[in-house]
Structures are given as C-alpha cells and as structure tokens.
Write a protein that holds these residues in place. Structure first.
Motif, mmCIF file in Angstrom:
data_model
loop_
_atom_site.group_PDB
_atom_site.id
_atom_site.type_symbol
_atom_site.label_atom_id
_atom_site.label_comp_id
_atom_site.label_asym_id
_atom_site.label_seq_id
_atom_site.Cartn_x
_atom_site.Cartn_y
_atom_site.Cartn_z
ATOM 1 N N GLU A 21 0.837 -1.207 0.000
ATOM 2 C CA GLU A 21 0.000 0.000 0.000
ATOM 3 C C GLU A 21 0.870 1.255 0.000
ATOM 4 O OE1 GLU A 21 -2.052 1.208 3.676
ATOM 5 O OE2 GLU A 21 -3.886 1.208 2.480
ATOM 6 N N ALA A 22 1.912 1.256 0.832
ATOM 7 C CA ALA A 22 2.800 2.416 0.910
ATOM 8 C C ALA A 22 3.530 2.633 -0.412
ATOM 9 C CB ALA A 22 3.801 2.242 2.050
ATOM 10 N N VAL A 23 3.981 1.544 -1.030
ATOM 11 C CA VAL A 23 4.671 1.646 -2.324
ATOM 12 C C VAL A 23 3.736 2.245 -3.373
ATOM 13 C CG1 VAL A 23 5.640 0.288 -4.215
ATOM 14 C CG2 VAL A 23 6.328 -0.190 -1.859
ATOM 15 N N ASP A 24 2.488 1.819 -3.341
ATOM 16 C CA ASP A 24 1.517 2.316 -4.314
ATOM 17 C C ASP A 24 1.200 3.793 -4.103
ATOM 18 O OD1 ASP A 24 1.373 -0.201 -5.414
ATOM 19 O OD2 ASP A 24 -0.456 -0.775 -4.354
ATOM 20 N N ILE A 25 1.188 4.238 -2.850
ATOM 21 C CA ILE A 25 0.805 5.610 -2.516
ATOM 22 C C ILE A 25 1.942 6.603 -2.739
ATOM 23 C CG2 ILE A 25 0.257 7.146 -0.575
ATOM 24 C CD1 ILE A 25 -1.424 4.869 0.594
ATOM 25 N N CYS A 26 3.147 6.210 -2.333
ATOM 26 C CA CYS A 26 4.257 7.164 -2.251
ATOM 27 C C CYS A 26 4.812 7.495 -3.638
ATOM 28 C CB CYS A 26 5.363 6.592 -1.367
ATOM 29 S SG CYS A 26 6.609 7.798 -0.882
ATOM 30 N N ASP A 27 4.919 8.779 -3.933
ATOM 31 C CA ASP A 27 5.485 9.200 -5.215
ATOM 32 C C ASP A 27 6.979 8.905 -5.292
ATOM 33 O OD1 ASP A 27 3.050 10.120 -6.151
ATOM 34 O OD2 ASP A 27 3.365 12.157 -5.387
ATOM 35 N N ALA A 28 7.669 9.040 -4.165
ATOM 36 C CA ALA A 28 9.095 8.717 -4.118
ATOM 37 C C ALA A 28 9.257 7.218 -3.893
ATOM 38 C CB ALA A 28 9.779 9.497 -2.996
ATOM 39 N N PRO A 29 10.324 6.627 -4.408
ATOM 40 C CA PRO A 29 10.535 5.190 -4.181
ATOM 41 C C PRO A 29 10.810 4.898 -2.711
ATOM 42 C CG PRO A 29 12.437 6.175 -5.276
ATOM 43 C CD PRO A 29 11.368 7.222 -5.263
ATOM 44 N N ILE A 30 10.273 3.790 -2.233
ATOM 45 C CA ILE A 30 10.506 3.372 -0.847
ATOM 46 C C ILE A 30 11.649 2.368 -0.842
ATOM 47 C CG2 ILE A 30 9.547 2.126 1.121
ATOM 48 C CD1 ILE A 30 6.870 3.439 0.517
ATOM 49 N N LEU A 48 6.868 -11.562 5.526
ATOM 50 C CA LEU A 48 7.185 -10.148 5.354
ATOM 51 C C LEU A 48 8.364 -9.968 4.416
ATOM 52 C CD1 LEU A 48 6.590 -7.238 6.164
ATOM 53 C CD2 LEU A 48 8.127 -7.531 8.105
ATOM 54 N N ARG A 49 9.369 -10.817 4.550
ATOM 55 C CA ARG A 49 10.513 -10.727 3.639
ATOM 56 C C ARG A 49 10.084 -10.958 2.198
ATOM 57 N NH1 ARG A 49 13.913 -14.779 4.397
ATOM 58 N NH2 ARG A 49 13.091 -15.748 6.274
ATOM 59 N N GLU A 50 9.194 -11.908 1.994
ATOM 60 C CA GLU A 50 8.697 -12.176 0.641
ATOM 61 C C GLU A 50 7.906 -10.990 0.102
ATOM 62 O OE1 GLU A 50 6.059 -15.502 -1.825
ATOM 63 O OE2 GLU A 50 6.132 -15.557 0.363
ATOM 64 N N ALA A 51 7.045 -10.409 0.942
ATOM 65 C CA ALA A 51 6.248 -9.261 0.509
ATOM 66 C C ALA A 51 7.144 -8.088 0.140
ATOM 67 C CB ALA A 51 5.272 -8.848 1.615
ATOM 68 N N CYS A 52 8.183 -7.862 0.930
ATOM 69 C CA CYS A 52 9.104 -6.767 0.636
ATOM 70 C C CYS A 52 9.862 -7.028 -0.666
ATOM 71 C CB CYS A 52 10.072 -6.569 1.796
ATOM 72 S SG CYS A 52 9.324 -5.824 3.269
ATOM 73 N N GLU A 53 10.285 -8.256 -0.858
ATOM 74 C CA GLU A 53 10.989 -8.589 -2.100
ATOM 75 C C GLU A 53 10.083 -8.356 -3.307
ATOM 76 O OE1 GLU A 53 13.440 -12.285 -4.194
ATOM 77 O OE2 GLU A 53 12.491 -12.569 -2.225
ATOM 78 N N ASN A 54 8.831 -8.776 -3.190
ATOM 79 C CA ASN A 54 7.883 -8.604 -4.290
ATOM 80 C C ASN A 54 7.614 -7.131 -4.589
ATOM 81 O OD1 ASN A 54 7.644 -11.373 -4.586
ATOM 82 N ND2 ASN A 54 5.798 -11.520 -3.322
ATOM 83 N N ALA A 55 7.690 -6.295 -3.536
ATOM 84 C CA ALA A 55 7.420 -4.865 -3.691
ATOM 85 C C ALA A 55 8.673 -4.070 -4.036
ATOM 86 C CB ALA A 55 6.792 -4.314 -2.411
ATOM 87 N N GLY A 56 9.815 -4.739 -4.115
ATOM 88 C CA GLY A 56 11.062 -4.045 -4.409
ATOM 89 C C GLY A 56 11.570 -3.216 -3.245
ATOM 90 N N VAL A 57 11.247 -3.656 -2.028
ATOM 91 C CA VAL A 57 11.629 -2.940 -0.812
ATOM 92 C C VAL A 57 12.623 -3.793 -0.029
ATOM 93 C CG1 VAL A 57 10.769 -2.068 1.410
ATOM 94 C CG2 VAL A 57 9.431 -1.698 -0.683
ATOM 95 N N GLU A 58 13.729 -3.205 0.382
ATOM 96 C CA GLU A 58 14.721 -3.947 1.153
ATOM 97 C C GLU A 58 14.271 -4.075 2.606
ATOM 98 O OE1 GLU A 58 18.758 -2.747 0.501
ATOM 99 O OE2 GLU A 58 18.339 -2.129 -1.554
ATOM 100 N N VAL A 59 14.833 -5.042 3.306
ATOM 101 C CA VAL A 59 14.495 -5.279 4.709
ATOM 102 C C VAL A 59 15.699 -4.925 5.574
ATOM 103 C CG1 VAL A 59 13.788 -6.986 6.432
ATOM 104 C CG2 VAL A 59 12.865 -7.102 4.100
ATOM 105 N N VAL A 60 15.435 -4.123 6.593
ATOM 106 C CA VAL A 60 16.441 -3.776 7.594
ATOM 107 C C VAL A 60 15.968 -4.334 8.932
ATOM 108 C CG1 VAL A 60 17.622 -1.911 8.815
ATOM 109 C CG2 VAL A 60 17.116 -1.677 6.366
ATOM 110 N N ALA A 61 16.824 -5.065 9.606
ATOM 111 C CA ALA A 61 16.450 -5.721 10.856
ATOM 112 C C ALA A 61 16.960 -4.955 12.060
ATOM 113 C CB ALA A 61 17.004 -7.141 10.895
ATOM 114 N N TYR A 62 16.015 -4.564 12.935
ATOM 115 C CA TYR A 62 16.444 -4.083 14.249
ATOM 116 C C TYR A 62 16.347 -5.241 15.243
ATOM 117 C CZ TYR A 62 11.447 -3.242 15.583
ATOM 118 O OH TYR A 62 10.106 -3.361 15.864
ATOM 119 N N SER A 63 17.028 -5.095 16.375
ATOM 120 C CA SER A 63 17.138 -6.177 17.372
ATOM 121 C C SER A 63 17.552 -7.494 16.710
ATOM 122 C CB SER A 63 15.821 -6.351 18.132
ATOM 123 O OG SER A 63 15.473 -5.188 18.829
#
Length: 280
Positions: free
Chosen positions: A154-163, A179-194
């Motif tokens: 949803e955020a990728v679709d809304i945001c004019d700038a690339p996420i 979540l990792r799969e969804a991010c990969e499909n959306a072209g969004v990298e994953v950053v892990a905290y903790s």
C-alpha cells in the motif's frame, strides 16, 4: 570460515544494490550523550558506514556529534532517522524532519523512515510529505518501519518517491518469512532491528553449535544468518568490543547446513510489541 581482523574489511563492505551498507550501528537506548557520540565515532572509525537513529531515541544530536568527530567524510556515511508517530501529520513531518536534520548537524539524511504506521499516520498525507522532502533533496530515500506485508505494498503504491526499506524486528527467533517475501515482491529492502533478539540468540543451542563450529560469537552467527537472507542489520552496540565483534561478522560465511540448523529453531520470540503495533 572464521573471521578476519576488522581492519581487513573494507569500508562499505556488503552494500545492497541500493548502496545501503548491510551492517549498521543501531543507537536505540544509547541515550547517554557522551557514550552515544563515542559509540558512533568508534563504529565509523572501525569501518561502519551505516548509522541508524530516530526522533524517539532522543539522541540525534549526539549521533551527529559522533559523525562530526569521526575521521570519516559525511558523504561516506549512510545516515538514517525516523519520524515518531505523533509527528506523522503532513505539516508535522515537514517541520520535524528539518528539526531532526538540524539536530544531526547535517544537510540531509540518507534515509528517513515512518517509525510506525500508527498515531498520526495517514498513508496519503504522511507519505506525500516524505515525497516532498525527497524532492527537496533533504532526504535521499524514503523508508517505512514496522509495516505489515499488506501495508508495504500500500505504501509503495501511494508514495510518489521510491521506498527503499522496511525496518522491522527480525532475527532467528522472528525470521518473518512472509514479510521478507512481501518486501521482495514490492522491491523494498528489509532492515532488521534487534537482530540478536536483545541477547536471546546467545541462549539458543542451534546458534551455540554453529558459533562453536566457526569459533565466533553467537551475535556474529545471527548477523551472518540475516545477511544470508538478504537482510541488512543494525545491531545496537556501545562498547568497542561489541562494535568490533559485530563488524567482524561481515567476514563470516555460513554454509547451507549452518543456515538450515538456524532455520530449524522452533521458538518464536518478539521483543518489541507495543500496544499500537499494527499486528495488535
């Protein structure tokens, strides 16, 4: 294979395709200004080039002081901060992002996150403000944090700038495959905290076994496991020993047997779980 000296790892080792270094320094709960600044300086002079903070950490000024004190050019540092949930209305984003940049003592940040999809967050309004900051050159990349799979798209679709990235809790006790799969499909990298589960990885027999096999710490195993999954990590570390130990994880290579053993852990443990989290 084991580890090499930290000095043998070139600055910026293991960047993602976007140029974001795959190992960074997290600064959550590093709220003593002098200690925080020293941790940042030490990390940068060890070789780190990715520093992560947030408005809610109340240490942006100290982080900026650490960057200024290090013998490293600002342009070499990938600097990220986050907008807190009470500041996510459009005008508040625009105002407080500038305040964060001022506190950090820089002209721009490399990555600005929506800290949580909560509080004043409204996809259209919030992300339009992030896009405006992107267009002005005050931020190099837009990020989201703690977003569920459906919220990522949803955020990728809304945001004019690339996420660029979604920052979430992720470690061997919370591997987040969907979540990792969804991010990969959306072209969004994953950053892990903790990424070491606030030390819980030290108590896992599977991780202990792999650490003993390689002659390294359990923390290094957890960080190397995440890298094998294509995930950037930002472990918190304050002292020089922990900063160096985490850094040396970049030279550690896990084999398929190692990864499978860690993947076999059947305990699930979420360390960060506020009432306002989208999964609650």
């Amino acid at each position: 294979m084991g580890t090499q000296d930290a000095e043998s790892v070139a600055p910026g080792t293991c960047p993602t395709a976007s140029g974001m270094p795959m190992l960074g320094l997290g600064t959550w709960q590093n709220d003593d200004p002098e200690q925080c600044a020293e941790s940042v300086r030490t990390a940068l002079e060890t070789g780190y080039r990715h520093i992560d903070t947030a408005q809610a950490y109340d240490n942006e000024e100290a982080v900026g002081e650490g960057i200024a004190a290090a013998d490293v050019d600002r342009e070499e540092v990938f600097l990220a901060t986050k907008i807190w949930i009470s500041n996510l209305a459009r005008e508040d984003v625009l105002e407080t992002a500038r305040e964060s940049i001022d506190r950090l003592g820089v002209d721009y940040v490399d990555l600005l996150y929506v800290h949580w999809p909560a509080g004043e967050y409204d996809g259209e309004e919030t992300l339009s403000a992030f896009s405006e900051l992107y267009d002005e050159g005050l931020i190099e990349n837009v990020g989201i944090s703690n977003f569920l799979p459906e919220q990522v798209q949803e955020a990728v679709d809304i945001c004019d700038a690339p996420i660029l990235a979604n920052q979430v809790e992720l470690h061997p006790l919370l591997p987040q495959p969907d979540l990792r799969e969804a991010c990969e499909n959306a072209g969004v990298e994953v950053v892990a905290y903790s990424p070491i589960a606030r030390g819980e990885v030290f108590n896992q027999p599977e991780i202990q076994e792999v650490a003993e096999k390689h002659g390294v710490s359990e923390a290094q195993i957890s960080l190397a496991w995440a890298r094998e999954k294509g995930v950037t990590t930002i472990p918190k570390a304050t002292g020089e020993d922990h900063i160096s130990d985490n850094w040396e994880s970049l030279t550690l290579e896990l084999d398929r047997e190692d990864v499978d053993k860690i993947d076999s852990i059947d305990e699930t443990n979420r360390e960060v779980d506020p009432d306002f989290a989208p999964w609650n």
